[in-house]
Design an enzyme around this catalytic site. Structure first.
Site, PDB file in Angstrom:
ATOM      1  N   LYS A  29       8.559  23.427 -13.236  1.00  0.00           N
ATOM      2  CA  LYS A  29       7.598  22.335 -13.059  1.00  0.00           C
ATOM      3  C   LYS A  29       7.056  22.363 -11.627  1.00  0.00           C
ATOM      4  O   LYS A  29       5.867  22.152 -11.398  1.00  0.00           O
ATOM      5  CB  LYS A  29       8.241  20.979 -13.404  1.00  0.00           C
ATOM      6  N   ASN A  78       1.017  19.769 -20.665  1.00  0.00           N
ATOM      7  CA  ASN A  78       0.725  18.962 -21.855  1.00  0.00           C
ATOM      8  C   ASN A  78       0.795  19.784 -23.141  1.00  0.00           C
ATOM      9  O   ASN A  78       0.307  19.348 -24.186  1.00  0.00           O
ATOM     10  CB  ASN A  78      -0.668  18.320 -21.733  1.00  0.00           C
ATOM     11  N   ARG A  94       0.814  -1.240   0.000  1.00  0.00           N
ATOM     12  CA  ARG A  94       0.000   0.000   0.000  1.00  0.00           C
ATOM     13  C   ARG A  94       0.839   1.279   0.000  1.00  0.00           C
ATOM     14  O   ARG A  94       0.375   2.345   0.377  1.00  0.00           O
ATOM     15  CB  ARG A  94      -0.966   0.049   1.185  1.00  0.00           C
ATOM     16  N   HIS A 116       0.916  13.073 -28.896  1.00  0.00           N
ATOM     17  CA  HIS A 116       0.505  11.672 -28.713  1.00  0.00           C
ATOM     18  C   HIS A 116       0.035  11.081 -30.035  1.00  0.00           C
ATOM     19  O   HIS A 116       0.332   9.930 -30.361  1.00  0.00           O
ATOM     20  CB  HIS A 116      -0.610  11.555 -27.675  1.00  0.00           C
ATOM     21  N   LYS A 159       4.158  11.474 -10.885  1.00  0.00           N
ATOM     22  CA  LYS A 159       3.359  10.616 -11.779  1.00  0.00           C
ATOM     23  C   LYS A 159       4.093   9.288 -11.911  1.00  0.00           C
ATOM     24  O   LYS A 159       5.251   9.266 -12.350  1.00  0.00           O
ATOM     25  CB  LYS A 159       3.202  11.256 -13.153  1.00  0.00           C
ATOM     26  N   GLU A 168      11.296  19.105 -23.831  1.00  0.00           N
ATOM     27  CA  GLU A 168      10.514  19.393 -22.611  1.00  0.00           C
ATOM     28  C   GLU A 168      11.014  20.672 -21.931  1.00  0.00           C
ATOM     29  O   GLU A 168      10.235  21.414 -21.333  1.00  0.00           O
ATOM     30  CB  GLU A 168      10.577  18.215 -21.625  1.00  0.00           C
ATOM     31  N   ARG A 221      -1.872  21.974 -14.068  1.00  0.00           N
ATOM     32  CA  ARG A 221      -0.864  20.975 -14.445  1.00  0.00           C
ATOM     33  C   ARG A 221      -1.063  20.530 -15.897  1.00  0.00           C
ATOM     34  O   ARG A 221      -0.145  20.053 -16.543  1.00  0.00           O
ATOM     35  CB  ARG A 221      -0.893  19.780 -13.476  1.00  0.00           C
ATOM     36  N   HIS A 262       9.230  10.162 -27.977  1.00  0.00           N
ATOM     37  CA  HIS A 262       8.242  11.015 -27.306  1.00  0.00           C
ATOM     38  C   HIS A 262       8.622  12.496 -27.453  1.00  0.00           C
ATOM     39  O   HIS A 262       7.793  13.336 -27.810  1.00  0.00           O
ATOM     40  CB  HIS A 262       8.129  10.627 -25.828  1.00  0.00           C
ATOM     41  N   HIS A 292       1.318  18.106 -26.437  1.00  0.00           N
ATOM     42  CA  HIS A 292       1.104  16.668 -26.222  1.00  0.00           C
ATOM     43  C   HIS A 292      -0.146  16.120 -26.907  1.00  0.00           C
ATOM     44  O   HIS A 292      -0.188  14.937 -27.223  1.00  0.00           O
ATOM     45  CB  HIS A 292       1.071  16.347 -24.725  1.00  0.00           C
ATOM     46  N   GLU A 343      -3.338  17.160 -11.381  1.00  0.00           N
ATOM     47  CA  GLU A 343      -3.743  17.574 -12.730  1.00  0.00           C
ATOM     48  C   GLU A 343      -5.235  17.796 -12.898  1.00  0.00           C
ATOM     49  O   GLU A 343      -5.872  17.257 -13.799  1.00  0.00           O
ATOM     50  CB  GLU A 343      -3.232  16.555 -13.768  1.00  0.00           C
TER      51      GLU A 343
HETATM   52  N1  GLY Z   1       4.729  15.153 -17.705  1.00  0.00           N
HETATM   53  C1  GLY Z   1       3.757  16.065 -17.323  1.00  0.00           C
HETATM   54  C2  GLY Z   1       3.422  16.037 -15.870  1.00  0.00           C
HETATM   55  O1  GLY Z   1       4.195  15.547 -15.073  1.00  0.00           O
HETATM   56  O2  GLY Z   1       2.364  16.466 -15.500  1.00  0.00           O
END
Ligand code: GLY
Length: 356
Positions: free
Chosen positions: A224, A242, A118, A249, A140, A182, A238, A262, A245, A234
């Site tokens: 960031k 993107n 957990r 994508h 993430k 990025e 956040r 990417h 993106h 997000e």
């Molecule tokens: N890669 C974008 C984020 O971490 O939200």
């Protein structure tokens, strides 16, 4: 060495950025602990040994596993391998996982840590420019599902991140492009001053000058942080991260996840998002050209001559939308350093933006 404090609702932690960071003092979290290290098989052997030596000497119990860093291997079965090892060797809830590798290994180790008993602690040692400025910050964590990338995951913040410039000298040109793409994104959406700095220093970055790398990585992480500290999961701003993106994508899918990395797909996607920004967000044409010029410096001639079928690319965006259950959100610029979200723009405007 730079120390950047990441503050989120669930956890505060430090990212250290600099040279010669693989020393015992920076591994104090491992002292007298049960430590499990997940290693990316692409990391140079001498650097793996350096980390293993410190962890092996200072921890209570130490094991490591080497994993292949590919999107196919970012899977349930790789995750299970990590969990099986932790169970078979008998790790307790008080253990700490370390990841030594690029974004795939960081994401997967983070998810293993989020789910083992957990949730246990973990520390990231990102070894690519891309993972230093993106995957290692913000919590993430994920593995891929056969129907979509990063579809199985959790938000789980690390306890610390160690970003050493020594890893960057061994990266190939494509890996540098991935990271720079990025970094340019962070400047374009959040910081005009940093954007100007990038315009002035892009050639030094491309030639892997370590001190300019350190500044670019640190500034990118600070930017960031300014976003994830306000919106860890997000729900709002956040999403700005993107930028490029939604197109990106679809570009990855267009190239069967083989033709474009990417970062390359995001860079091409940002060019399209800049066209869209001029069309729907009032971005000045000259500012759009400046950002495009910077992006184009990091891409090869070959990539820049790619022709995309707008209808097909748009179909791919829509099928991606179905998988993620999202509306078709586009992040656009009002000006360099100022982003906003536009939901479901007019289809013809999207189609006319699909141009490099
Ligand atoms: N890669 C974008 C984020 O971490 O939200």
């Amino acid at each position: 060495m730079d120390r950047i404090e990441i503050k989120t609702e669930s956890k505060n932690y430090e990212v250290i950025v600099g040279e010669n960071l693989l020393i015992t003092d920076n591994f104090a979290d491992a002292f007298n602990k049960e430590v499990f290290l997940v290693v990316d098989d692409g990391v140079p052997e001498n650097l793996i040994q350096k980390v293993e030596k410190i962890l092996g000497k200072k921890s209570l119990k130490f094991h490591s596993i080497k994993m292949k860093a590919s999107e196919e291997e970012k899977s349930f079965s790789s995750l299970q391998k990590i969990h099986d090892s932790l169970m078979d060797i008998g790790y307790s809830r008080d253990c700490i996982l370390y990841a030594l590798g690029g974004g795939i290994i960081c994401d997967m180790t983070g998810f293993a840590a989020a789910t083992f008993q957990r949730g246990v602690d973990f520390i990231l040692i990102p070894t690519t420019l891309l993972s230093q400025v993106d995957a290692s910050v913000g919590g993430k964590t994920a593995i891929n599902h056969k129907k979509g990338k990063n579809m199985i995951g959790a938000f789980h913040q690390p306890n610390k991140v160690i970003s050493d410039m020594c890893f960057l000298t061994s990266l190939n040109a494509r890996q540098i492009t991935d990271g720079l793409s990025e970094i340019i994104k962070h400047a374009a959406i959040l910081d005009y001053k940093f954007f100007i700095w990038l315009e002035e220093n892009i050639n030094d970055l491309l030639s892997k000058n370590s001190s300019v790398f350190k500044f670019a990585v640190s500034r990118s992480i600070e930017l960031k942080e300014s976003v994830v500290s306000k919106d860890e999961t997000e729900k709002g701003i956040r999403k700005w991260l993107n930028f490029g993106h939604t197109f990106g994508h679809a570009i990855e899918m267009y190239g069967n996840f083989e033709e474009f990395s990417h970062g390359e797909a995001v860079a091409l996607g940002m060019i399209m998002a800049l066209n869209l920004s001029v069309n729907i967000s009032g971005l000045d044409l000259n500012e759009a050209e400046r950002v495009k010029t910077l992006i184009k410096v990091v891409l090869t001639e070959n990539l820049l001559s790619t022709k995309f079928d707008p209808i097909l690319l748009h179909q791919m965006m829509s099928s991606d939308k179905k998988k993620t259950g999202d509306v078709l959100n586009f992040i656009v610029l009002k000006a360099i350093g100022e982003a906003e979200i536009k939901k479901n723009p007019d289809v013809n405007t999207i189609l006319s933006s699909i141009e490099i």
